[in-house]
Design a protein around this motif. Structure first.
Motif, short mmCIF file in Angstrom:
data_model
loop_
_atom_site.label_atom_id
_atom_site.label_comp_id
_atom_site.label_asym_id
_atom_site.label_seq_id
_atom_site.Cartn_x
_atom_site.Cartn_y
_atom_site.Cartn_z
N GLY A 15 -0.92 3.89 -1.99
CA GLY A 15 -2.33 4.12 -1.67
C GLY A 15 -3.24 3.41 -2.66
N GLU A 16 -4.43 3.95 -2.84
CA GLU A 16 -5.37 3.35 -3.80
C GLU A 16 -4.87 3.65 -5.21
OE1 GLU A 16 -9.43 4.49 -3.15
OE2 GLU A 16 -10.12 3.44 -4.95
N ASN B 100 0.80 -1.24 0.00
CA ASN B 100 0.00 0.00 0.00
C ASN B 100 0.83 1.28 0.00
OD1 ASN B 100 -2.60 1.01 -0.19
ND2 ASN B 100 -2.69 1.48 2.00
#
Ligand SMILES: NC(=O)c1ccc[n+]([C@@H]2O[C@H](COP(=O)([O-])OP(=O)(O)OC[C@H]3O[C@@H](n4cnc5c(N)ncnc54)[C@H](O)[C@@H]3O)[C@@H](O)[C@H]2O)c1
Length: 445
Positions: A182-183, A179
């Motif tokens: 992030g997205e 991650n």
């Protein structure tokens, strides 16, 4: 150059076959994968070379229509002390006899693109695992043939997309999974490789009587206008955003520039000139093809095919999310992570590459030294041998082969319609919502 620097730069260079000798790999074991080859030209022999370094492989049979390719392969096999395989040659359909053998469990197919799907389908129907070179298919019908045959026979086909196993590419996979970015929002990738000296050899010749890939690859630039080689860029991105496993390609638009590069090459080459017969050819393939794909999870992916103009090699890689971004070119790899990197400044990739080095590379980096393309070819062949030996499903499977390869016919359709959006079929028929990621989850294969 320090060893680590060397490892990273050779992984990046990616294209030149290394000549460093590899060590014999693997413990002597009772269980051996019995693997045959269809097509032992340049690429088939590089797979052969990797398999000949393993103690857990037998090679009962090989097939090629080119006697020279067969002889070179037999010499390699003999030199490595393996028993002489049975040879299938003399006809374009000799492979059909080979795949019927009872002593074969898997077949690596490294032939010209037009043969990939028919050979893969025939091999699956004969009950043998398929390791299939890229691209897997060139028409939508062929993409469905791969999926339908897999579903009917339950025999796995693995698309041998080696770039998914490149060291820096796999480090980014780890960063994505942890991650760091992030997205995920946006990706760029492509095959940006000056192939003019491959499409014409020797001189400005291609087709019958030419050498290597010039015998068959060049013809696709006359008959097709689309991204004819999408998987080197798209394969890695698909593993990041879980295509067919929680996500899928939804639609694409594609544009092509004019075609000038191959004509310029012919007229300016010392063996060519404006009066050379090949100077009259009308090339269909635009020099730069740009395809934008959308995904079910709301990302976009820009894929570039750029092989007819002078340029250094580049995947043109970008992975971008809500927290950060990484980009690669030939000699530049950089990262920006909000809160970690200095504000608005790129950081060098090296420290990230070392921190997020994939478990497979941590385990096998010495073994893979000297395998083709900076070592990554070891990993793709290793995965294929392991699934054959252990009778497992492929980590890059029929659905991946179909979805990634479908970009070729779909980009052709979009370009022919002036850049109209085209839907990408759901080759999983809805199963993408349930299927879980399986690619390179640990240091096994
Ligand atoms: N993943 C990679 O990095 C990578 C690199 C190079 C090539 N490739 C792919 O590998 C494939 C082969 O490329 P190559 O460079 O080895 O090309 P090549 O022309 O050197 O080899 C192709 C071989 O297939 C043989 N062949 C053709 N028709 C046949 C038939 N009907 N039966 C048996 N043999 C047949 C030819 O005689 C030749 O020896 C292509 O799909 C190419 O895109 C992948």
């Amino acid at each position: 150059m320090k060893r680590r620097d060397f490892i990273w730069s050779s992984a990046l260079a990616g294209l030149a076959l290394s000549t460093t000798p590899m060590q014999m790999f693997g413990a002597s074991t009772d269980k051996k994968a019995k693997i045959g080859f269809i097509g032992v030209g340049g690429r088939g022999r590089s797979h052969l070379r990797n398999l000949l370094l393993r103690k857990d492989v037998e090679i009962p049979a090989i097939c090629d229509i080119d006697p020279e390719a067969i002889n070179e392969s037999l010499a390699m096999i003999a030199k490595q002390g393996f028993p002489k395989p049975e040879v299938y040659s003399g006809s374009e359909l000799a492979w059909q006899k080979m795949v019927e053998r009872d002593d074969l469990e898997g077949v690596i197919i490294s032939t010209p693109w037009l043969w990939h799907t028919p050979m893969a389908v025939g091999t699956m129907k004969a009950g043998k695992y398929v390791g299939l070179e890229v691209s897997a298919a060139i028409t939508l019908e062929e993409c469905w043939d791969l999926v339908n045959t897999y579903e009917a026979t339950k025999v796995p086909v693995m698309i041998l997309e080696n770039v998914c196993y490149r060291r820096d590419v796999m480090a980014v996979l780890q960063m994505v999974r942890e991650n760091l970015f992030g997205e995920l929002i946006h990706f760029r990738c492509g095959y940006q490789h000056d192939l003019r000296g491959v499409k014409f050899s020797p001189g400005v010749t291609f087709g019958e009587g030419a050498e290597g890939e010039a015998r068959w690859r060049t013809q696709h630039s006359i008959t097709q206008n689309g991204d004819v080689y999408p998987t080197h860029g798209l394969g890695p991105i698909a593993t990041y955003c879980n295509i067919n496993r929680g996500n899928r390609f939804v639609s694409l638009t594609s544009t092509a520039t004019k075609a000038r590069g191959l004509h310029e090459y012919i007229i300016n080459h010392k063996d060519g000139g404006i009066n050379h017969p090949n100077a009259n050819i009308e090339w269909k393939l635009g020099d730069v093809i740009t395809t934008t794909i959308t995904t079910a999870m709301g990302e976009s992916i820009i894929v570039t095919h750029d092989c007819n103009l002078p340029r250094p090699y580049s995947l043109g890689f970008r992975v971008q999310g809500t927290k950060g971004i990484t980009e690669f070119d030939m000699h530049t790899r950089r990262v920006y992570v909000e809160g970690k990197s200095p504000m608005h400044e790129w950081e060098d990739f090296k420290a990230y590459g070392e921190k997020y080095d994939h478990p497979l590379w941590r385990k096998y980096s010495q073994t893979s030294e000297g395998a083709g393309h900076g070592g990554m070819d070891f990993y793709v062949d290793h995965a294929f041998v392991e699934i054959v030996k252990r009778k497992l499903e492929a980590p890059l499977d029929a659905y991946d082969a179909a979805a990634w390869s479908s970009i070729t016919p779909l980009s052709e359709m979009s370009i022919a319609e002036g850049g109209e959006p085209v839907a990408v079929p759901d080759f999983t028929r809805g199963q993408w919502m349930l299927r879980k990621p399986v690619f390179a989850l640990n240091d096994d294969f």
